[in-house]
Design an enzyme around this catalytic site. Structure first.
Site, mmCIF file in Angstrom:
data_model
loop_
_atom_site.group_PDB
_atom_site.id
_atom_site.type_symbol
_atom_site.label_atom_id
_atom_site.label_comp_id
_atom_site.label_asym_id
_atom_site.label_seq_id
_atom_site.Cartn_x
_atom_site.Cartn_y
_atom_site.Cartn_z
ATOM 1 N N HIS A 41 -73.719 -18.738 112.309
ATOM 2 C CA HIS A 41 -73.158 -17.415 112.680
ATOM 3 C C HIS A 41 -73.442 -17.542 114.593
ATOM 4 C CE1 HIS A 41 -73.379 -15.712 108.425
ATOM 5 N NE2 HIS A 41 -72.348 -14.396 109.254
ATOM 6 N N ASP B 179 -71.401 -8.106 105.786
ATOM 7 C CA ASP B 179 -72.858 -9.045 105.820
ATOM 8 C C ASP B 179 -74.351 -8.031 106.504
ATOM 9 O OD1 ASP B 179 -72.713 -10.725 107.378
ATOM 10 O OD2 ASP B 179 -71.335 -12.153 105.611
ATOM 11 N N ASP C 259 -64.309 -12.518 111.452
ATOM 12 C CA ASP C 259 -65.659 -14.054 111.031
ATOM 13 C C ASP C 259 -65.105 -13.572 109.080
ATOM 14 O OD1 ASP C 259 -68.090 -14.826 109.232
ATOM 15 O OD2 ASP C 259 -68.824 -13.217 109.662
#
Length: 520
Positions: A307, A329, A402
């Site tokens: 990330h 998430d 993402d």
């Protein structure tokens, strides 16, 4: 509409000598046979869709699995129809046996396929493709049995009152196609969301055996010998017993299978309208892992490197307004919120259950630093592609994609030129787009295809890759996990150092050995 009865052409003799002695009027008998065709067709299509859905979930590549199941099953249906020609003189008994066998094989197929994947999927060697071969075997067996139905049903409906072949075929196929429509709609809208794949297949098998047994034993029982009636009754009761027992044990079976696949640390297992979500670890010092449809999406051992590599290069510049596509998430949001100057963060996530889990599960919420408690974060539940079509133009300084791996068939539209064109429209002057482009080391062709597609959308790109490091997660060949990314911008200035040297720590905030140009 059912065609009116018409005499058969002269000179043809049926394999039976006299009409069946049925306990109801001929019109009612014909209706019951066509109702049986309707139910059997619906069940047959549900079996087919169950195999496709479970194979896509367990094996991946839904296009390939769908093609295999459909082609093998259609081929087998032709073979089954030819084989059923020899059974026309005992059409009632043969149809009852076919339906009992089909209910057992089709009803248990999903459970057996899941069991083989869970307990033998890591055997390797000659059994490396065991689940795939089992998928072919089930498709072949179910196709053979479905193919045998129509010739036998044709004989049964002619046993009630003889009709010209064209009219009988039209009636049968009309009922068959309507039943297929109902089964095809029932699977995604009723069976899968309310019962799940395994229980849905078992219930379908139970409906199948009851429909077949009632049709033969109730309507054509006089065509059977006493011994045949008892054998068929015992077989139907046995199949119902097996399916009912499996349905009672299905929860324990799924729990044990999940442990076999994911280990003993399964804490959360959710089947949403969109996907299956499994969360393991996260307590007593164990690493937290998040699985989506059987694939590892987040690993607490290396997610921070992933990330950081996805977000930090894109944040080098103006970043007051940020959009994250996917990332339910909250981990990409965590990295965005660490940068001063972020005033507004929009997250577009398809599955609200992921967002809810990221906010309420203690381990996952700790991992994302409780990103959803930040008042700057705004969540929208929507498909990213559709949402972008209505998104305001020039609204964001940074867009971060993402999204699921580009190798997953369901994600292909999220890696298309049209998708990147829509993302480009939302970027303000000088804005940047960051995209996860899949594993570079194992699938370089996919990586460069994504990069080329982004350039085709009119953006200037700088591809790069990041490694998980030797102290983190590993791939199957014991090499460090490897991710590919593409950073893109609207203007002509390359957003990264594209000279082929390691990216600097000043630009990325990461060690130069972690984030490098893919040529090196």
């Amino acid at each position: 509409m059912i065609d009116p009865h018409a005499p058969a052409p002269p000179g043809t003799s049926p394999p039976w000598r006299a009409p069946a002695r049925i306990p109801v009027r001929q019109a009612t008998g014909r209706f019951l046979v066509l109702a049986g065709v309707f139910v059997c067709a619906a069940c047959g299509l549900v079996y087919e869709l169950e195999l496709v859905a479970l194979a896509s979930y367990l094996i991946g590549d839904s296009v390939t699995q769908t093609s295999v199941v459909l082609s093998v099953m259609v081929f087998a249906m032709g073979i089954g129809s030819l084989a059923a020609k020899r059974l026309r003189r005992q059409a009632a008994a043969a149809f009852g046996a076919v339906e009992a066998t089909l209910a057992l094989v089709g009803g248990c197929s999903a459970m057996v396929l899941y069991a083989v994947f869970a307990w033998t999927g890591d055997w390797g060697g000659l059994w490396a493709d065991g689940p795939r071969w089992l998928l072919v075997a089930f498709s072949l067996a179910i196709g053979l049995l479905i193919g045998a139905e129509i010739p036998l049903l044709m004989e049964l409906i002619q046993r009630i009152r003889r009709q010209d072949a064209g009219g009988a075929v039209a009636d049968l196929f009309a009922a068959d196609y309507v039943g297929a429509l109902v089964g095809g709609l029932a699977f995604p809208f009723l069976l899968l969301p309310f019962l799940g794949q395994l229980t849905g297949a078992l219930l379908t098998g139970a409906v199948n055996v009851v429909a077949g047994g009632c049709l033969v034993l109730g309507l054509f029982r006089r065509d059977l010998t006493c011994r045949a009636r008892w054998l068929l009754l015992i077989a139907n009761v046995a199949v119902l017993g097996i399916l009912a027992s499996a349905a009672v044990l299905v929860d324990d079976f799924e729990r044990a299978a999940r442990h076999a696949v994911y280990g003993r640390d399964v804490r959360v297992a959710l089947q949403t309208d969109v996907q299956e979500i499994v969360l393991t670890g996260g307590t007593d010092g164990r690493s937290l892992d998040l699985f989506i449809d059987g694939r590892l999406r987040v690993s607490g051992r290396d997610e921070r490197r992933y990330h950081e590599a996805l977000v930090r290069p894109a944040m080098n510049g103006t970043h007051a307004r940020v959009l994250i596509l996917g990332g339910g998430d909250g981990l990409a949001a965590r990295e965005v919120l660490r940068h001063p100057g972020v005033r507004h963060l929009d997250i577009v996530e398809l599955d609200p259950a992921v967002v809810e889990l990221a906010g309420r599960d203690p381990a996952l919420a700790d991992l994302n630093d409780h990103a959803y408690d930040d008042p700057r974060v705004h969540v929208t539940t929507a498909d990213a592609f559709r949402w972008l079509r209505g998104a305001p133009a020039a609204a964001y300084d940074v867009v971060i994609a993402d999204l699921p791996d580009p190798g997953i068939t369901a994600s292909t539209k999220l890696y298309s030129q049209e998708f990147y064109g829509l993302a480009r429209r939302t970027l303000a002057d000088g804005g940047r787009l960051s995209v996860h482009a899949g594993p570079f080391r194992s699938r370089p062709r996919v990586f460069w295809t994504v990069e080329t597609t982004i350039r085709a959308a009119g953006l200037h790109t700088a591809p790069y890759r990041a490694s998980s490091g030797h102290d983190s997660a590993f791939t199957a060949d014991r090499t460090p996990q490897d991710w590919g990314f593409v950073l893109a911008a609207q203007d002509g200035t390359p957003p990264l150092d594209a000279t082929g040297h390691a990216l600097t720590a000043r630009m990325t905030g990461l060690p130069p050995s972690t984030l490098v140009h893919p040529r090196y």
